[in-house]
Write a protein that holds these residues in place. Structure first.
Motif, mmCIF file in Angstrom:
data_model
loop_
_atom_site.group_PDB
_atom_site.id
_atom_site.type_symbol
_atom_site.label_atom_id
_atom_site.label_comp_id
_atom_site.label_asym_id
_atom_site.label_seq_id
_atom_site.Cartn_x
_atom_site.Cartn_y
_atom_site.Cartn_z
ATOM 1 N N SER A 238 0.834 -1.202 0.000
ATOM 2 C CA SER A 238 0.000 0.000 0.000
ATOM 3 C C SER A 238 0.871 1.256 0.000
ATOM 4 O O SER A 238 0.617 2.204 -0.750
ATOM 5 C CB SER A 238 -0.920 -0.017 1.220
ATOM 6 O OG SER A 238 -1.755 1.114 1.204
ATOM 7 N N LEU A 239 1.906 1.243 0.824
ATOM 8 C CA LEU A 239 2.832 2.398 0.877
ATOM 9 C C LEU A 239 3.424 2.671 -0.498
ATOM 10 O O LEU A 239 3.557 3.816 -0.924
ATOM 11 C CB LEU A 239 3.978 2.089 1.850
ATOM 12 C CG LEU A 239 3.828 2.619 3.260
ATOM 13 C CD1 LEU A 239 4.995 2.160 4.117
ATOM 14 C CD2 LEU A 239 3.743 4.152 3.249
ATOM 15 N N ALA A 240 3.759 1.609 -1.209
ATOM 16 C CA ALA A 240 4.405 1.762 -2.510
ATOM 17 C C ALA A 240 3.421 2.175 -3.603
ATOM 18 O O ALA A 240 3.777 2.919 -4.511
ATOM 19 C CB ALA A 240 5.095 0.449 -2.900
ATOM 20 N N ASN A 241 2.162 1.702 -3.500
ATOM 21 C CA ASN A 241 1.265 1.818 -4.647
ATOM 22 C C ASN A 241 0.044 2.726 -4.477
ATOM 23 O O ASN A 241 -0.571 3.109 -5.476
ATOM 24 C CB ASN A 241 0.776 0.426 -5.055
ATOM 25 C CG ASN A 241 1.915 -0.457 -5.529
ATOM 26 O OD1 ASN A 241 2.519 -0.177 -6.561
ATOM 27 N ND2 ASN A 241 2.235 -1.479 -4.769
ATOM 28 N N ALA A 242 -0.361 3.044 -3.266
ATOM 29 C CA ALA A 242 -1.591 3.819 -3.071
ATOM 30 C C ALA A 242 -1.377 5.275 -3.482
ATOM 31 O O ALA A 242 -0.253 5.777 -3.452
ATOM 32 C CB ALA A 242 -2.028 3.744 -1.614
ATOM 33 N N PRO A 243 -2.447 5.960 -3.866
ATOM 34 C CA PRO A 243 -2.354 7.391 -4.168
ATOM 35 C C PRO A 243 -1.757 8.190 -3.000
ATOM 36 O O PRO A 243 -0.954 9.097 -3.220
ATOM 37 C CB PRO A 243 -3.803 7.800 -4.416
ATOM 38 C CG PRO A 243 -4.469 6.551 -4.912
ATOM 39 C CD PRO A 243 -3.804 5.431 -4.147
ATOM 40 N N LEU A 244 -2.157 7.859 -1.774
ATOM 41 C CA LEU A 244 -1.592 8.533 -0.595
ATOM 42 C C LEU A 244 -0.535 7.615 0.007
ATOM 43 O O LEU A 244 -0.865 6.560 0.546
ATOM 44 C CB LEU A 244 -2.690 8.834 0.430
ATOM 45 C CG LEU A 244 -3.840 9.727 -0.065
ATOM 46 C CD1 LEU A 244 -4.915 9.874 1.009
ATOM 47 C CD2 LEU A 244 -3.322 11.097 -0.498
ATOM 48 N N GLN A 245 0.715 8.041 -0.082
ATOM 49 C CA GLN A 245 1.804 7.163 0.370
ATOM 50 C C GLN A 245 2.156 7.400 1.822
ATOM 51 O O GLN A 245 3.194 7.984 2.150
ATOM 52 C CB GLN A 245 3.014 7.338 -0.532
ATOM 53 C CG GLN A 245 2.718 6.813 -1.941
ATOM 54 C CD GLN A 245 3.957 6.780 -2.806
ATOM 55 O OE1 GLN A 245 4.540 7.808 -3.117
ATOM 56 N NE2 GLN A 245 4.372 5.577 -3.190
ATOM 57 N N LYS A 246 1.258 6.978 2.691
ATOM 58 C CA LYS A 246 1.504 7.044 4.129
ATOM 59 C C LYS A 246 0.927 5.792 4.759
ATOM 60 O O LYS A 246 0.024 5.182 4.188
ATOM 61 C CB LYS A 246 0.835 8.284 4.722
ATOM 62 C CG LYS A 246 -0.684 8.306 4.527
ATOM 63 C CD LYS A 246 -1.312 9.537 5.143
ATOM 64 C CE LYS A 246 -2.788 9.669 4.815
ATOM 65 N NZ LYS A 246 -3.651 8.592 5.280
ATOM 66 N N GLU A 247 1.439 5.420 5.924
ATOM 67 C CA GLU A 247 0.859 4.267 6.601
ATOM 68 C C GLU A 247 -0.519 4.661 7.121
ATOM 69 O O GLU A 247 -0.705 5.752 7.646
ATOM 70 C CB GLU A 247 1.774 3.772 7.730
ATOM 71 C CG GLU A 247 1.305 2.428 8.257
ATOM 72 C CD GLU A 247 2.412 1.594 8.933
ATOM 73 O OE1 GLU A 247 2.069 0.864 9.862
ATOM 74 O OE2 GLU A 247 3.595 1.683 8.522
ATOM 75 N N LEU A 248 -1.488 3.767 6.940
ATOM 76 C CA LEU A 248 -2.852 4.021 7.405
ATOM 77 C C LEU A 248 -2.888 3.869 8.920
ATOM 78 O O LEU A 248 -2.393 2.878 9.455
ATOM 79 C CB LEU A 248 -3.790 3.001 6.751
ATOM 80 C CG LEU A 248 -5.269 3.063 7.112
ATOM 81 C CD1 LEU A 248 -5.910 4.318 6.515
ATOM 82 C CD2 LEU A 248 -5.987 1.813 6.596
ATOM 83 N N SER A 249 -3.476 4.846 9.619
ATOM 84 C CA SER A 249 -3.600 4.684 11.064
ATOM 85 C C SER A 249 -5.019 4.221 11.404
ATOM 86 O O SER A 249 -5.974 4.536 10.688
ATOM 87 C CB SER A 249 -3.280 5.994 11.793
ATOM 88 O OG SER A 249 -4.332 6.914 11.617
ATOM 89 N N ALA A 250 -5.124 3.462 12.486
ATOM 90 C CA ALA A 250 -6.443 2.977 12.922
ATOM 91 C C ALA A 250 -7.359 4.164 13.194
ATOM 92 O O ALA A 250 -8.565 4.098 12.976
ATOM 93 C CB ALA A 250 -6.295 2.114 14.170
#
Ligand code: NAI
Length: 286
Positions: A238-250
């Protein structure tokens, strides 16, 4: 009056259930939770001993209060459904009224009504097996714990939910796209959960003015996710490929749940809302 939320599927401070509880508490809701029977003792004693105090801190500096913790097992609807070996299991015999029907009755007795119902639980005993190698029992167990559990909870809680109330569950994109590694019928269970979200939105909406939505969440290093075994890979992907390159927080999922449960979302029902940094919108990895 503030709203009252029942959150099913909280057993530590790492998962989506805890984060949703916090966002709802920050918005002024009273929080009651349902904890899986085998995890109850450790959760309650950790809570008492202050192990979660740091995670209980809300944006205004106060600590989230959990008014009551109920034991529950969402694969049993009433005492007649519980097999002997479970009944006599020490962890289960130490608690009572943990089938879904009894749970709803207990909440009714203690609180009268609720406004928000959150289903943040899943279980698939064969999740690490590919679907082609999944047994019938494993598949049905995944559906029972992860999909029918929501039907059952909503069925029993709807009568004590105030009109205008909302319910929310958590799903995963493996329901509609191929995610190798999410096996054991868990992909099937999430597909059922999403389809049921639409049908239940109709039925609970028409009958009781209750909204039903589900959040398709991105990867989080929860206890359940660690058991699947590929969570770090999914987070990296997800970090590499998602439009928003940040870790998702709960917390981001918690905040979306608080929105969906609030009057701001009063016309939203039957929806699958992606809270995944936009990963679902990608066609190829780049
Ligand atoms: P978690 O481990 O915090 O939550 C799962 C909870 O389900 C645990 O508290 C467990 O005790 C409870 N549970 C299992 N079987 C139960 C039963 N029979 N009766 C009652 N409770 C039972 O993990 P997480 O990941 O926060 O899971 C919450 C929801 O989020 C699940 O529906 C999961 O599929 C979904 N989700 C998680 C993602 C992730 O990457 N962690 C991604 C997308 C969705």
């Amino acid at each position: 009056r503030g709203k009252r939320a029942f959150i099913a599927g909280v057993a530590d401070d790492h998962g989506y259930g805890w984060a949703i509880a916090k966002s709802l508490a920050a918005a002024g809701a009273e929080i009651i939770v349902g904890t899986w029977v085998p995890a109850l003792n450790i959760f309650e004693s950790s809570l008492r001993r202050g192990k979660f105090d740091e995670s209980r801190i809300l944006p205004d500096g106060s600590l989230m209060e959990i008014t009551k913790v109920y034991p529950m097992d969402a694969v049993y609807d009433s005492p007649e459904d519980v097999p002997e070996d479970v009944k006599s299991n020490k962890r289960y015999s130490g608690s009572s009224k943990w089938t879904v029907k009894e749970l709803a009755e207990a909440v009714k007795q203690d609180f009268g009504s609720i406004d928000i119902l959150v289903h943040s639980l899943a279980n698939g005993p064969e999740v690490t097996k590919p679907l082609l190698e999944t047994s019938r029992n494993g598949y049905l167990a995944a559906i029972s714990a992860s999909s029918y559990s929501f039907v059952s909870l909503l069925k029993e809680f709807v009568p004590i939910m105030n009109p205008g109330g909302a319910s929310i569950s958590l799903t995963y994109i493996a329901s509609e796209r191929i995610i190798p590694g999410y096996g054991g019928g868990m992909s099937s269970a999430k597909a059922a959960l999403e389809s049921d979200t639409r049908v239940l939105a109709f039925e609970a909406g028409r009958k009781h003015k209750i909204r039903v939505n589900t959040i398709s969440a991105g990867p989080l290093r929860s206890r359940a996710a660690k058991a699947i075994g590929f969570i770090d890979m999914m987070i990296d992907y997800s970090l590499a490929n998602a439009p928003l390159q940040k870790e998702l927080s709960a917390e981001e999922v918690g905040n979306a749940a608080a929105f969906l449960a609030s009057p701001l979302a009063s016309a939203i029902t039957g929806a699958v809302l992606y809270v995944d940094n936009g990963l679902n919108a990608m066609g190829v990895g780049v």
